[in-house]
Design a protein around this motif. Sequence first.
Motif, PDB file in Angstrom:
ATOM      1  N   GLU A   1      53.278 -12.825  52.056  1.00 28.97           N
ATOM      2  CA  GLU A   1      54.083 -12.650  50.850  1.00 28.97           C
ATOM      3  C   GLU A   1      54.921 -11.374  50.945  1.00 28.97           C
ATOM      4  O   GLU A   1      56.104 -11.365  50.572  1.00 28.97           O
ATOM      5  CB  GLU A   1      53.172 -12.597  49.621  1.00 28.97           C
ATOM      6  CG  GLU A   1      53.930 -12.491  48.315  1.00 28.97           C
ATOM      7  CD  GLU A   1      53.015 -12.515  47.105  1.00 28.97           C
ATOM      8  OE1 GLU A   1      53.556 -12.593  45.988  1.00 28.97           O
ATOM      9  OE2 GLU A   1      51.780 -12.448  47.263  1.00 28.97           O
ATOM     10  N   GLY A   2      54.334 -10.299  51.465  1.00 27.73           N
ATOM     11  CA  GLY A   2      55.079  -9.054  51.645  1.00 27.73           C
ATOM     12  C   GLY A   2      56.240  -9.226  52.615  1.00 27.73           C
ATOM     13  O   GLY A   2      57.343  -8.713  52.378  1.00 27.73           O
TER      14      GLY A   2
ATOM     15  N   PHE B   1      47.766 -14.502  53.337  1.00 28.38           N
ATOM     16  CA  PHE B   1      48.894 -14.894  52.493  1.00 28.38           C
ATOM     17  C   PHE B   1      49.496 -13.699  51.759  1.00 28.38           C
ATOM     18  O   PHE B   1      50.691 -13.681  51.479  1.00 28.38           O
ATOM     19  CB  PHE B   1      48.500 -16.018  51.524  1.00 28.38           C
ATOM     20  CG  PHE B   1      48.568 -17.379  52.149  1.00 28.38           C
ATOM     21  CD1 PHE B   1      49.789 -17.950  52.478  1.00 28.38           C
ATOM     22  CD2 PHE B   1      47.418 -18.086  52.439  1.00 28.38           C
ATOM     23  CE1 PHE B   1      49.871 -19.197  53.084  1.00 28.38           C
ATOM     24  CE2 PHE B   1      47.483 -19.336  53.035  1.00 28.38           C
ATOM     25  CZ  PHE B   1      48.712 -19.891  53.353  1.00 28.38           C
ATOM     26  N   LYS B   2      48.700 -12.680  51.461  1.00 27.12           N
ATOM     27  CA  LYS B   2      49.237 -11.453  50.837  1.00 27.12           C
ATOM     28  C   LYS B   2      50.179 -10.740  51.809  1.00 27.12           C
ATOM     29  O   LYS B   2      51.251 -10.269  51.423  1.00 27.12           O
ATOM     30  CB  LYS B   2      48.105 -10.533  50.413  1.00 27.12           C
ATOM     31  CG  LYS B   2      47.429 -10.948  49.129  1.00 27.12           C
ATOM     32  CD  LYS B   2      46.804  -9.764  48.453  1.00 27.12           C
ATOM     33  CE  LYS B   2      46.015 -10.098  47.195  1.00 27.12           C
ATOM     34  NZ  LYS B   2      46.392 -11.277  46.482  1.00 27.12           N
TER      35      LYS B   2
ATOM     36  N   ASP C   1      43.313 -15.608  51.953  1.00 28.76           N
ATOM     37  CA  ASP C   1      44.009 -14.921  50.858  1.00 28.76           C
ATOM     38  C   ASP C   1      44.670 -13.641  51.344  1.00 28.76           C
ATOM     39  O   ASP C   1      45.811 -13.341  50.971  1.00 28.76           O
ATOM     40  CB  ASP C   1      43.036 -14.604  49.717  1.00 28.76           C
ATOM     41  CG  ASP C   1      42.744 -15.827  48.855  1.00 28.76           C
ATOM     42  OD1 ASP C   1      43.518 -16.808  48.927  1.00 28.76           O
ATOM     43  OD2 ASP C   1      41.741 -15.800  48.119  1.00 28.76           O
TER      44      ASP C   1
ATOM     45  N   LEU D   1      57.799 -12.049  53.269  1.00 32.33           N
ATOM     46  CA  LEU D   1      58.800 -12.895  52.612  1.00 32.33           C
ATOM     47  C   LEU D   1      59.635 -12.076  51.627  1.00 32.33           C
ATOM     48  O   LEU D   1      60.852 -12.252  51.535  1.00 32.33           O
ATOM     49  CB  LEU D   1      58.115 -14.059  51.888  1.00 32.33           C
ATOM     50  CG  LEU D   1      57.436 -15.103  52.781  1.00 32.33           C
ATOM     51  CD1 LEU D   1      56.650 -16.086  51.943  1.00 32.33           C
ATOM     52  CD2 LEU D   1      58.457 -15.826  53.642  1.00 32.33           C
ATOM     53  N   ARG D   2      58.983 -11.185  50.913  1.00 33.31           N
ATOM     54  CA  ARG D   2      59.703 -10.337  49.963  1.00 33.31           C
ATOM     55  C   ARG D   2      60.683  -9.426  50.707  1.00 33.31           C
ATOM     56  O   ARG D   2      61.818  -9.224  50.284  1.00 33.31           O
ATOM     57  CB  ARG D   2      58.706  -9.502  49.153  1.00 33.31           C
ATOM     58  CG  ARG D   2      59.270  -9.026  47.838  1.00 33.31           C
ATOM     59  CD  ARG D   2      58.265  -8.315  46.946  1.00 33.31           C
ATOM     60  NE  ARG D   2      57.083  -9.111  46.684  1.00 33.31           N
ATOM     61  CZ  ARG D   2      55.835  -8.739  47.010  1.00 33.31           C
ATOM     62  NH1 ARG D   2      55.612  -7.600  47.612  1.00 33.31           N
ATOM     63  NH2 ARG D   2      54.807  -9.517  46.738  1.00 33.31           N
TER      64      ARG D   2
ATOM     65  N   LEU E   1      52.204 -22.796  52.533  1.00 34.28           N
ATOM     66  CA  LEU E   1      53.371 -21.912  52.425  1.00 34.28           C
ATOM     67  C   LEU E   1      54.360 -22.477  51.408  1.00 34.28           C
ATOM     68  O   LEU E   1      54.849 -21.760  50.527  1.00 34.28           O
ATOM     69  CB  LEU E   1      54.074 -21.762  53.779  1.00 34.28           C
ATOM     70  CG  LEU E   1      53.422 -20.890  54.837  1.00 34.28           C
ATOM     71  CD1 LEU E   1      54.184 -21.012  56.148  1.00 34.28           C
ATOM     72  CD2 LEU E   1      53.361 -19.430  54.390  1.00 34.28           C
TER      73      LEU E   1
ATOM     74  N   GLN F   1      63.337 -12.059  52.715  1.00 37.25           N
ATOM     75  CA  GLN F   1      64.021 -13.042  51.859  1.00 37.25           C
ATOM     76  C   GLN F   1      64.546 -14.269  52.633  1.00 37.25           C
ATOM     77  O   GLN F   1      65.741 -14.584  52.552  1.00 37.25           O
ATOM     78  CB  GLN F   1      65.189 -12.369  51.121  1.00 37.25           C
ATOM     79  CG  GLN F   1      64.768 -11.241  50.204  1.00 37.25           C
ATOM     80  CD  GLN F   1      64.086 -11.730  48.944  1.00 37.25           C
ATOM     81  OE1 GLN F   1      64.622 -12.586  48.257  1.00 37.25           O
ATOM     82  NE2 GLN F   1      62.903 -11.230  48.666  1.00 37.25           N
TER      83      GLN F   1
ATOM     84  N   ARG G   1      52.899 -22.274  47.788  1.00 37.78           N
ATOM     85  CA  ARG G   1      52.797 -20.910  47.244  1.00 37.78           C
ATOM     86  C   ARG G   1      54.149 -20.257  47.013  1.00 37.78           C
ATOM     87  O   ARG G   1      54.329 -19.519  46.045  1.00 37.78           O
ATOM     88  CB  ARG G   1      51.997 -20.018  48.188  1.00 37.78           C
ATOM     89  CG  ARG G   1      50.514 -20.291  48.177  1.00 37.78           C
ATOM     90  CD  ARG G   1      49.830 -19.374  49.178  1.00 37.78           C
ATOM     91  NE  ARG G   1      48.421 -19.687  49.287  1.00 37.78           N
ATOM     92  CZ  ARG G   1      47.438 -18.827  49.031  1.00 37.78           C
ATOM     93  NH1 ARG G   1      47.721 -17.601  48.656  1.00 37.78           N
ATOM     94  NH2 ARG G   1      46.189 -19.184  49.159  1.00 37.78           N
ATOM     95  N   PHE G   2      55.091 -20.492  47.921  1.00 44.70           N
ATOM     96  CA  PHE G   2      56.334 -19.723  47.893  1.00 44.70           C
ATOM     97  C   PHE G   2      57.578 -20.552  47.577  1.00 44.70           C
ATOM     98  O   PHE G   2      58.681 -20.008  47.508  1.00 44.70           O
ATOM     99  CB  PHE G   2      56.502 -18.966  49.210  1.00 44.70           C
ATOM    100  CG  PHE G   2      55.310 -18.097  49.526  1.00 44.70           C
ATOM    101  CD1 PHE G   2      54.974 -17.017  48.712  1.00 44.70           C
ATOM    102  CD2 PHE G   2      54.499 -18.382  50.615  1.00 44.70           C
ATOM    103  CE1 PHE G   2      53.867 -16.224  48.988  1.00 44.70           C
ATOM    104  CE2 PHE G   2      53.387 -17.599  50.897  1.00 44.70           C
ATOM    105  CZ  PHE G   2      53.069 -16.515  50.081  1.00 44.70           C
TER     106      PHE G   2
END
Length: 140
Positions: free
Chosen positions: A53-54, A49-50, A46, A56-57, A90, A60, A93-94
Amino acid sequence: MPEEMGLPELTVMAFDFGTRRIGVAVGNTLTQVGQPLKTVSETSSDASFKVIEGLLREWQPNRLVVGLPYHPDGAEHDMSAKARRFGNQLHGRFQLPVDWVDERYTSAVLEGDPNMRDNLDAQSAALILEQYFLEKNWMS
């Protein structure tokens, strides 16, 4: 991939999956150069993945690439299934498309280069990404 041929540039993020560390790199279809970003070494899935995620944000990406490890003879092994599961997570989730690249020799190439040892996992992800660009032949 015909649907992408008309697009001037796609951002792609690549992952070198390992059970203790995940190398991450980013690049685009214009330059076709992988840039090592980070080695994710969180203690839980977890938490990893956090961090992802950051990234990916921040970057982009339009698509993701995961290195698939194989034995030298091309046979899959334990890590192949784990890397495939990671890529599927991946995607789930995304909601980004995930492609796979044979990463059989990336770490071996880098381990021989003393300049690359510090950030080996992220460097491996960059090589995986460059292999992806070569295989997809984005220039044609």
